[in-house]
Design an enzyme around this catalytic site. Structure first.
Site, short mmCIF file in Angstrom:
data_model
loop_
_atom_site.label_atom_id
_atom_site.label_comp_id
_atom_site.label_asym_id
_atom_site.label_seq_id
_atom_site.Cartn_x
_atom_site.Cartn_y
_atom_site.Cartn_z
N GLU A 1 -6.62 -0.02 14.90
CA GLU A 1 -7.35 -1.00 14.12
C GLU A 1 -6.46 -2.19 13.79
O GLU A 1 -5.35 -2.03 13.28
CB GLU A 1 -7.86 -0.38 12.82
N ARG B 1 0.84 -1.20 0.00
CA ARG B 1 0.00 0.00 0.00
C ARG B 1 0.87 1.25 0.00
O ARG B 1 1.87 1.32 0.72
CB ARG B 1 -0.94 0.01 1.21
N SER C 1 -10.89 -5.89 10.19
CA SER C 1 -12.22 -5.44 9.79
C SER C 1 -12.92 -6.61 9.09
O SER C 1 -12.26 -7.51 8.56
CB SER C 1 -12.16 -4.23 8.87
N ARG D 1 0.62 -5.19 12.78
CA ARG D 1 -0.17 -4.63 13.89
C ARG D 1 -0.36 -5.64 15.01
O ARG D 1 -0.47 -5.26 16.18
CB ARG D 1 -1.50 -4.10 13.37
N ARG E 1 1.89 1.47 10.39
CA ARG E 1 1.49 1.75 9.00
C ARG E 1 2.72 1.66 8.11
O ARG E 1 3.61 2.50 8.19
CB ARG E 1 0.84 3.13 8.89
#
Length: 386
Positions: free
Chosen positions: A294, A207, A297, A349, A222
């Protein structure tokens, strides 16, 4: 018209005139076809800006309007000054951001020593746990066609895209295994008896993280490249809401078994993203960073992706008919499947959570019991001299 006139006897001058007229028409047709391609591309881009509809129970508004669905555990109380994963990683010799920055650029990293074992252990444990629940394991390609990215509801072009595109080709690096798994059954008609199809996919993800900066995104939180285990389901439309509940339950079971304190959020409409009809995020407490972050999801995308990917199924029941014809004449019409996706383990994470929550006063880190068999029996990460 021109062709009909050319069949008869013509004066040379008239024939030449018609030949020229034919050439002009041909050139005009080429120009029209080029314009059509441009307009089709523009129409496709505009159409991709239209998101999925939202579930009637989705909170309306921005991220701050999201509703807490469930809270598990409570923040650990430390009798000493806590460190963040960057400081712990430096003292335990687990990763190197400086060397990676020289080699690859910012937001890249080297994992070292026990961090390598921890990543491999997390992947193996997660795959094992999800496979127990009937999911088929898959390792995906990590380069896909731009058209597949678009059909899954992501934008490979534009100033703020999160997608790495390969120059001079129609290919991109994947940002999630959801994309290549979604493409497995592209342009297919599935038998109803084969549904649901449940996959658990391991891949690296890439990403650009355009616009991401600041202390809140430092370290492993990140990054541009990371490993992830993703769950993906294709099912009948009437079953998708129950499978979303199943995916959330799996995520919560995994994170609970690792002893994490987290909350599950019913995400507000402004944070759903284009493909999602409904989305639940899991945010875990990261004591070193001093906030929730986070880690997962789960989304129900209904038929948003399957319409673009051309994934249908044929119901088993036959349509009543008075016709004497059999089989094909009374088969039920095909329908689009519903697709769902959920993160089982986003490795960096998860490493942040484990290091920060299981740190000890002497600087060591305890390995949660479920992971130990997948890490050669390692129980604690202690400082090393190399």
């Amino acid at each position: 018209m021109v062709a009909n006139k050319m069949k008869g006897k013509l004066e040379p001058s008239e024939r030449q005139k018609l030949i020229e007229e034919g050439k002009n028409l041909k050139e005009g047709l080429v120009s029209l076809e080029e314009n059509l391609l441009k307009l089709t591309d523009q129409l496709q881009q505009e159409a991709q800006c239209i998101p999925n509809i939202t579930h009637p129970d989705v909170p309306i508004g921005g991220e701050d309007c999201s509703i807490i669905r469930k809270t598990v555990g409570s923040p650990r109380e430390f009798g000493f000054s806590v460190k963040d994963h960057l400081e712990l990683g430096k003292q335990l010799n687990l990763f190197d951001f400086d060397a990676a920055a020289e080699v690859s650029g910012s937001k890249f990293y080297y994992l070292k020593n026990a961090a390598v074992t921890l990543e491999m252990g997390l992947i193996s444990w997660t795959l094992s746990e999800v496979m127990k629940r009937g999911f088929t394991p898959v390792i995906t390609p990590e380069i896909v066609r731009s058209s597949v990215v678009e059909k899954c509801g992501f934008q490979p072009r534009g100033e703020n895209t999160q997608v790495y595109s390969i120059e001079g080709s129609d290919q991109c690096l994947i940002g999630t295994a959801e994309i290549p798994v979604g493409g497995i059954h592209m342009d297919s008609i599935l038998a109803e008896s084969s549904l649901p199809l449940k996959y658990v996919a391991y891949s690296h993800c890439f990403r650009t993280e355009a616009g991401a900066a600041g202390a809140a995104t430092r370290g492993l939180y990140r990054v541009h490249q990371f490993s992830k285990v993703e769950m993906f389901i294709l099912c009948r439309p009437e079953d998708s809401e129950s499978y979303l509940e199943e995916l959330i339950s799996i995520e919560e079971d995994l994170f609970t078994s690792l002893g994490l304190h987290f909350k599950t959020l019913d995400m507000a409409s402004g944070d759903l993203g284009a493909p999602a009809y409904r989305k639940f995020d899991v945010e875990a407490w990261m004591p070193g960073l001093g906030r929730y972050g986070e880690i997962s999801s789960a989304s129900n995308c209904t038929d948003y992706q399957s319409r673009r990917l051309g994934i249908r199924y044929r119901p088993q029941e036959l349509i009543p008919t008075t016709s004497k014809k059999k089989n094909k004449g009374n088969l039920a019409p095909t329908q689009f499947v519903h697709t769902l996706n959920a993160t089982a383990c986003a490795v960096p994470r998860m490493i942040v959570c484990l290091l920060e929550n299981y740190q000890q006063e002497d600087g060591s880190v305890i390995i949660p019991e479920p992971l130990r068999p997948f890490m050669g029996g390692l129980e604690i990460i202690a400082p090393t001299s190399t």
